[in-house]
Design an enzyme around this catalytic site. Structure first.
Site, short mmCIF file in Angstrom:
data_model
loop_
_atom_site.label_atom_id
_atom_site.label_comp_id
_atom_site.label_asym_id
_atom_site.label_seq_id
_atom_site.Cartn_x
_atom_site.Cartn_y
_atom_site.Cartn_z
N ASP A 77 39.61 38.80 39.38
CA ASP A 77 39.33 39.59 40.57
C ASP A 77 39.50 38.77 41.84
OD1 ASP A 77 38.05 41.98 41.96
OD2 ASP A 77 36.62 40.39 42.48
N GLU B 265 44.47 39.65 40.72
CA GLU B 265 44.41 40.45 41.94
C GLU B 265 44.45 39.45 43.09
OE1 GLU B 265 41.66 43.70 44.31
OE2 GLU B 265 40.70 42.11 43.14
#
Length: 580
Positions: free
Chosen positions: A251, A284
């Site tokens: 993330d 990401e």
């Protein structure tokens, strides 16, 4: 370097290690046993061996005053404020030998374990997903968070699977059952911050953070320190080795901004798995750092592609969609042929973003129409099924599932779910008030929520009803949508996936305000051509013959010289059939 946390040495003893450089003393308290003083070692470590067994609960006492759970706890059966529990990570009897699947075979569905009723609820979905043509599930973060309801990005114990989802053994069973269905399992991991409640590292391990650098969540984690790097690398190894997950989605690594740490993590994970085993590492990364996709990472979520498609489908241009309001069809064309839209160009803030990516394979990019962020970060959590014409969404879905990028679906997409996916938490008292008001103020600059009374319509993240409203239900769906996905995924598995190795883009031509033609050379030498029109009027274009088309959303009676409104035509051409 010590292993963080508690690790069983045999059936009756375990070794405990806590990095607490600010502590003067650390004692270990096991259930129904006298406290044991851990021995201080170099660089802030406190270690010791104690008589115990799997299932025993324990805590640490810092300086004789503050009781804390183990930050590397493997299970928190009473939540973030309770004791840690020893777990025998090698006790599960795995039923399915498994080496994974190659990355180019990936068709991923992102799932939230909580709204699907825990690990057991997800397991009930596996046969249906496998039959549909999904080849991997991606679980939103599992690390223990406060309460029982959360997206997972407020986790404070990244080693401890969330107690309200089930036990560590049940998580192993879920992974095992997925492998039995031929499905890979990815886990979303959060290495850029800790949640706001239950993390006490600041009190006894302040060097974990650096006060001279901040992220949206507070002081940045200090990845310059080897103990900190090890904390997260060992966590990645736990998911891949102990739980046998097939990969990780990291993330928001733009908030980490330490490429050397990311490279080391990738190297350590690759070195830890057995020869021939497939493990996927996905990023990401708002910075669009293409070089990481050549240094240990398989792919990146392509927000650029999503954002251009979202503007084309909905006409929305507020917030970050403002970067895609001018000629989004050209940005989509660039995405399909080169990967990133922003490859060094300035964004709406005037800041250069991204690196050249045209040299990378199409499978280096994960494309999606929706995910937890793009749905749940809307004020009312609406899906595209509520925001654009179904015919336009059908055409965009054909592009998603037939283009050479790796497709990612959000849970419910394959049924055409019309249910929202909202932002939900389980905080209390002042923290609950702060999150509720912060959430509503976040949208104050959006046209629909400029007035205070309009912001009151935004659901309270802490209300149980907000969580319950986010459960996908079979009765609130678009008719025929499941069949559409099943047909398209069957075509992908037959015609696209076997030829993805060696695939390269041949370019894209913008045909109109919302129409384009894109082409790729597949590994077998044939050309994949996709003609897309997201406008409500037909677009002139010379289409391939009907015999070359493998999928066509348009009216078959429409002239070959026009691409119908809201349509997608997918064709496979041999070298002799190509047109200029």
């Amino acid at each position: 370097m010590h292993r963080h946390g508690a690790h069983l040495l045999d059936a009756t003893s375990a070794r405990f290690a806590l990095w607490a450089p600010d502590a003067r003393s650390v004692s270990l308290q096991l259930e129904q046993q006298p406290a044991i003083e851990l021995l201080p070692e170099n660089d802030g470590w406190y270690t010791g061996v104690a008589q115990c067994q799997a299932g025993d609960r324990y805590r640490y006492c810092i300086d004789g005053e503050q009781w804390v759970a183990d930050p590397a706890s493997r299970y928190q059966p009473e939540g973030v404020d309770g004791p840690s529990q020893l777990v025998d990570t090698h006790a599960y009897d795995w039923q399915h030998p498994w080496q994974g699947r190659p990355w180019h075979e990936a068709v991923i569905q992102e799932l939230h374990v909580g709204v699907l009723d825990g690990y057991a609820g997800v397991a009930r979905q596996l046969p249906r997903l496998a039959q549909l043509g999904i080849s991997a599930i991606e679980l939103m973060p599992l690390g223990q968070f406060p309460g029982t309801r959360n997206w997972g990005y407020d986790g404070v114990f990244p080693y401890a699977p969330q107690h309200s989802y089930g036990s560590p053994e049940q998580l192993c069973a879920l992974v095992d059952q997925a492998h039995g269905q031929g499905l890979m399992v990815l886990v979303d991991v959060v290495y850029n911050h800790f949640g706001p409640h239950g993390n006490y590292l600041h009190h006894y391990a302040s060097p974990f953070f650096r006060e001279d650098k901040h992220t949206p969540w507070g002081a940045a984690i200090d990845f310059r320190r080897p103990e900190v790097r090890e904390f997260f690398i060992q966590n990645a190894l736990m998911w891949v080795c102990d739980y046998r997950c097939d990969g990780l989605r990291l993330d928001a690594v733009h908030a980490i901004d330490h490429p050397d740490f990311l490279r080391e993590l990738a190297q350590r994970v690759r070195a830890a798995v057995s020869p021939g085993r497939h493990v996927w590492l996905v990023l990401e990364n708002e910075h669009n750092q293409a070089f990481l996709l050549e240094q240990g990472f398989d792919a990146q979520w392509n927000d650029d592609g999503h954002n251009a498609l979202h503007v084309l489908l909905t006409g929305e241009t507020e917030g970050y969609y403002a970067d895609y309001q001018h000629r989004p069809i050209e940005q989509l064309a660039r995405c399909l042929t080169e990967g990133f839209v922003f490859q060094g160009q300035a964004n709406r803030h005037g800041t250069p973003r991204g690196e050249p990516s045209g040299h990378l394979a199409p499978t280096s990019f994960v494309l999606f129409l929706q995910n937890h962020d793009q749905v749940g970060n809307r004020a009312l959590g609406e899906r595209l099924s509520r925001l654009c014409p179904p015919a336009a969404l059908r055409a965009a879905t054909a592009l998603l599932l037939m283009a050479p990028m790796i497709p990612l679906l959000f849970m419910g997409d394959d049924d055409g779910s019309c249910r929202p996916f909202l932002f939900f938490t389980d905080f209390h008292d002042e923290l609950a008030d702060a999150v509720r008001e912060g959430r509503r103020n976040e949208f104050a600059h959006f046209a629909a929520f400029t007035q205070p009374q309009s912001r009151e319509q935004i659901p309270d993240p802490n209300a149980p009803d907000t969580f319950d409203a986010s459960r996908p239900l079979a009765k609130e769906v678009l008719a025929g949508w499941h069949g559409l996905y099943q047909h398209l995924l069957d075509l992908r598995h037959r015609y696209i996936i076997p030829q993805l190795p060696g695939c390269r883009a041949l370019g894209a031509e913008v045909l109109g305000e919302k129409a384009l033609t894109a082409r790729w050379r597949l590994g077998n030498g044939n050309t994949l051509r996709i003609d897309l029109n997201l406008a409500d009027t037909a677009q002139p274009v010379g289409l391939p013959g009907f015999e070359q088309r493998v999928f066509d959303t348009s009216d078959s009676a429409h002239p070959d010289s026009h691409l119908a409104a809201y349509s997608c035509v997918v064709s496979l051409l041999t070298p002799g059939q190509e047109r200029p």
